[in-house]
Design a protein around this motif. Sequence first.
Motif, PDB file in Angstrom:
ATOM      1  N   ALA A  13       0.831  -1.207   0.000  1.00  0.00           N
ATOM      2  CA  ALA A  13       0.000   0.000   0.000  1.00  0.00           C
ATOM      3  C   ALA A  13       0.870   1.263   0.000  1.00  0.00           C
ATOM      4  CB  ALA A  13      -0.941  -0.001   1.198  1.00  0.00           C
ATOM      5  N   LEU A  14       1.945   1.271   0.778  1.00  0.00           N
ATOM      6  CA  LEU A  14       2.859   2.420   0.807  1.00  0.00           C
ATOM      7  C   LEU A  14       3.501   2.664  -0.554  1.00  0.00           C
ATOM      8  CD1 LEU A  14       4.786   2.013   4.172  1.00  0.00           C
ATOM      9  CD2 LEU A  14       3.392   3.952   3.498  1.00  0.00           C
ATOM     10  N   LEU A  15       3.811   1.575  -1.259  1.00  0.00           N
ATOM     11  CA  LEU A  15       4.483   1.676  -2.548  1.00  0.00           C
ATOM     12  C   LEU A  15       3.505   1.755  -3.718  1.00  0.00           C
ATOM     13  CD1 LEU A  15       7.290  -0.987  -1.957  1.00  0.00           C
ATOM     14  CD2 LEU A  15       7.432   1.486  -1.691  1.00  0.00           C
ATOM     15  N   HIS A  16       2.220   1.676  -3.416  1.00  0.00           N
ATOM     16  CA  HIS A  16       1.167   1.699  -4.436  1.00  0.00           C
ATOM     17  C   HIS A  16       1.283   0.515  -5.395  1.00  0.00           C
ATOM     18  CE1 HIS A  16      -0.069   5.605  -2.987  1.00  0.00           C
ATOM     19  NE2 HIS A  16       1.192   5.995  -3.043  1.00  0.00           N
ATOM     20  N   PHE A  17       1.652  -0.630  -4.863  1.00  0.00           N
ATOM     21  CA  PHE A  17       1.713  -1.870  -5.637  1.00  0.00           C
ATOM     22  C   PHE A  17       0.431  -2.648  -5.386  1.00  0.00           C
ATOM     23  CE2 PHE A  17       6.642  -2.381  -5.466  1.00  0.00           C
ATOM     24  CZ  PHE A  17       6.773  -1.370  -6.390  1.00  0.00           C
ATOM     25  N   ILE A  51      11.878   0.615   5.903  1.00  0.00           N
ATOM     26  CA  ILE A  51      11.047   0.968   4.744  1.00  0.00           C
ATOM     27  C   ILE A  51      10.971   2.481   4.598  1.00  0.00           C
ATOM     28  CG2 ILE A  51       8.695   0.932   3.813  1.00  0.00           C
ATOM     29  CD1 ILE A  51      10.127  -1.711   3.405  1.00  0.00           C
ATOM     30  N   TYR A  52      10.718   3.191   5.703  1.00  0.00           N
ATOM     31  CA  TYR A  52      10.619   4.648   5.631  1.00  0.00           C
ATOM     32  C   TYR A  52      11.959   5.286   5.263  1.00  0.00           C
ATOM     33  CZ  TYR A  52       5.928   4.208   7.538  1.00  0.00           C
ATOM     34  OH  TYR A  52       4.608   3.880   7.718  1.00  0.00           O
ATOM     35  N   SER A  53      13.055   4.735   5.742  1.00  0.00           N
ATOM     36  CA  SER A  53      14.385   5.244   5.378  1.00  0.00           C
ATOM     37  C   SER A  53      14.644   5.022   3.892  1.00  0.00           C
ATOM     38  CB  SER A  53      15.478   4.555   6.185  1.00  0.00           C
ATOM     39  OG  SER A  53      15.392   4.895   7.529  1.00  0.00           O
ATOM     40  N   TRP A  54      14.254   3.857   3.382  1.00  0.00           N
ATOM     41  CA  TRP A  54      14.439   3.563   1.960  1.00  0.00           C
ATOM     42  C   TRP A  54      13.619   4.535   1.107  1.00  0.00           C
ATOM     43  CZ3 TRP A  54      11.109   1.921  -1.944  1.00  0.00           C
ATOM     44  CH2 TRP A  54      11.729   1.531  -3.129  1.00  0.00           C
ATOM     45  N   LEU A  55      12.371   4.781   1.515  1.00  0.00           N
ATOM     46  CA  LEU A  55      11.534   5.732   0.780  1.00  0.00           C
ATOM     47  C   LEU A  55      12.153   7.125   0.780  1.00  0.00           C
ATOM     48  CD1 LEU A  55       7.964   4.662   1.928  1.00  0.00           C
ATOM     49  CD2 LEU A  55       8.867   4.581  -0.396  1.00  0.00           C
ATOM     50  N   GLU A  56      12.681   7.550   1.918  1.00  0.00           N
ATOM     51  CA  GLU A  56      13.306   8.866   2.000  1.00  0.00           C
ATOM     52  C   GLU A  56      14.547   8.933   1.114  1.00  0.00           C
ATOM     53  OE1 GLU A  56      13.867  12.746   2.737  1.00  0.00           O
ATOM     54  OE2 GLU A  56      12.092  11.557   3.217  1.00  0.00           O
ATOM     55  N   SER A  57      15.328   7.871   1.079  1.00  0.00           N
ATOM     56  CA  SER A  57      16.526   7.870   0.224  1.00  0.00           C
ATOM     57  C   SER A  57      16.136   7.977  -1.247  1.00  0.00           C
ATOM     58  CB  SER A  57      17.365   6.621   0.464  1.00  0.00           C
ATOM     59  OG  SER A  57      16.757   5.471  -0.078  1.00  0.00           O
ATOM     60  N   ARG A  58      15.012   7.385  -1.613  1.00  0.00           N
ATOM     61  CA  ARG A  58      14.525   7.500  -2.997  1.00  0.00           C
ATOM     62  C   ARG A  58      14.115   8.936  -3.291  1.00  0.00           C
ATOM     63  NH1 ARG A  58      15.131   3.502  -6.617  1.00  0.00           N
ATOM     64  NH2 ARG A  58      13.169   4.127  -7.498  1.00  0.00           N
ATOM     65  N   ARG A  59      13.495   9.615  -2.338  1.00  0.00           N
ATOM     66  CA  ARG A  59      13.101  11.015  -2.530  1.00  0.00           C
ATOM     67  C   ARG A  59      14.339  11.897  -2.704  1.00  0.00           C
ATOM     68  NH1 ARG A  59       9.504   9.809   1.883  1.00  0.00           N
ATOM     69  NH2 ARG A  59       7.463   9.356   1.023  1.00  0.00           N
ATOM     70  N   VAL A  60      15.345  11.677  -1.863  1.00  0.00           N
ATOM     71  CA  VAL A  60      16.578  12.461  -1.942  1.00  0.00           C
ATOM     72  C   VAL A  60      17.267  12.200  -3.279  1.00  0.00           C
ATOM     73  CG1 VAL A  60      18.891  12.713  -0.949  1.00  0.00           C
ATOM     74  CG2 VAL A  60      16.894  12.581   0.553  1.00  0.00           C
ATOM     75  N   GLU A  61      17.348  10.949  -3.670  1.00  0.00           N
ATOM     76  CA  GLU A  61      17.972  10.590  -4.943  1.00  0.00           C
ATOM     77  C   GLU A  61      17.248  11.261  -6.109  1.00  0.00           C
ATOM     78  OE1 GLU A  61      17.921   6.501  -7.368  1.00  0.00           O
ATOM     79  OE2 GLU A  61      18.966   6.380  -5.446  1.00  0.00           O
ATOM     80  N   ARG A  62      15.955  11.316  -6.044  1.00  0.00           N
ATOM     81  CA  ARG A  62      15.163  11.942  -7.107  1.00  0.00           C
ATOM     82  C   ARG A  62      15.460  13.439  -7.184  1.00  0.00           C
ATOM     83  NH1 ARG A  62       8.707  12.529  -7.411  1.00  0.00           N
ATOM     84  NH2 ARG A  62       8.606  13.183  -9.548  1.00  0.00           N
ATOM     85  N   ARG A  63      15.584  14.096  -6.035  1.00  0.00           N
ATOM     86  CA  ARG A  63      15.898  15.538  -6.007  1.00  0.00           C
ATOM     87  C   ARG A  63      17.276  15.807  -6.602  1.00  0.00           C
ATOM     88  NH1 ARG A  63      14.811  15.986  -0.168  1.00  0.00           N
ATOM     89  NH2 ARG A  63      12.685  15.277  -0.094  1.00  0.00           N
ATOM     90  N   GLU A  64      18.235  14.914  -6.351  1.00  0.00           N
ATOM     91  CA  GLU A  64      19.588  15.115  -6.861  1.00  0.00           C
ATOM     92  C   GLU A  64      19.644  14.971  -8.370  1.00  0.00           C
ATOM     93  OE1 GLU A  64      21.954  12.326  -4.696  1.00  0.00           O
ATOM     94  OE2 GLU A  64      21.941  13.529  -2.877  1.00  0.00           O
ATOM     95  N   VAL A  65      18.808  14.099  -8.935  1.00  0.00           N
ATOM     96  CA  VAL A  65      18.784  13.887 -10.370  1.00  0.00           C
ATOM     97  C   VAL A  65      18.111  15.052 -11.085  1.00  0.00           C
ATOM     98  CG1 VAL A  65      17.849  12.415 -12.211  1.00  0.00           C
ATOM     99  CG2 VAL A  65      18.875  11.382 -10.184  1.00  0.00           C
ATOM    100  N   ALA A  66      17.089  15.619 -10.466  1.00  0.00           N
ATOM    101  CA  ALA A  66      16.311  16.705 -11.099  1.00  0.00           C
ATOM    102  C   ALA A  66      17.051  17.994 -11.204  1.00  0.00           C
ATOM    103  CB  ALA A  66      15.035  16.944 -10.311  1.00  0.00           C
TER     104      ALA A  66
END
Length: 66
Positions: A13-17, A51-66
Motif C-alpha cells: 500500500a505504501l508503494l502503491h503496488f 522501509i521509511y528510510s528507503w523511501l526517503e533515500s529514494r526522494r533524496v535521490e530523485r531531487r539530486e537527479v532533477a
Amino acid sequence: MTNQILSKKEVKALLHFKSDTSLYTLERKDETFPQKIRIGLRRVGYRADEIYSWLESRRVERREVA
C-alpha cells in the motif's frame, strides 16, 4: 520510530503496488531495498524504520537527479 513490523500488505500500500509480484521484483532488482523478515511459516514483514528510510533515500535521490 519503534521496532514496528509492517505487513506485506501495508508495504504494498505504501508503494502503491497491487501485486505481490511487483514487490518481489523490486526486492530482487534493488539491492538497497530492505530485507523481509519471516514472522511465521507463511508470513513475512518488513521493519517500518527501514522501509521509511528507503523511501526517503529514494526522494533524496530523485531531487539530486532533477
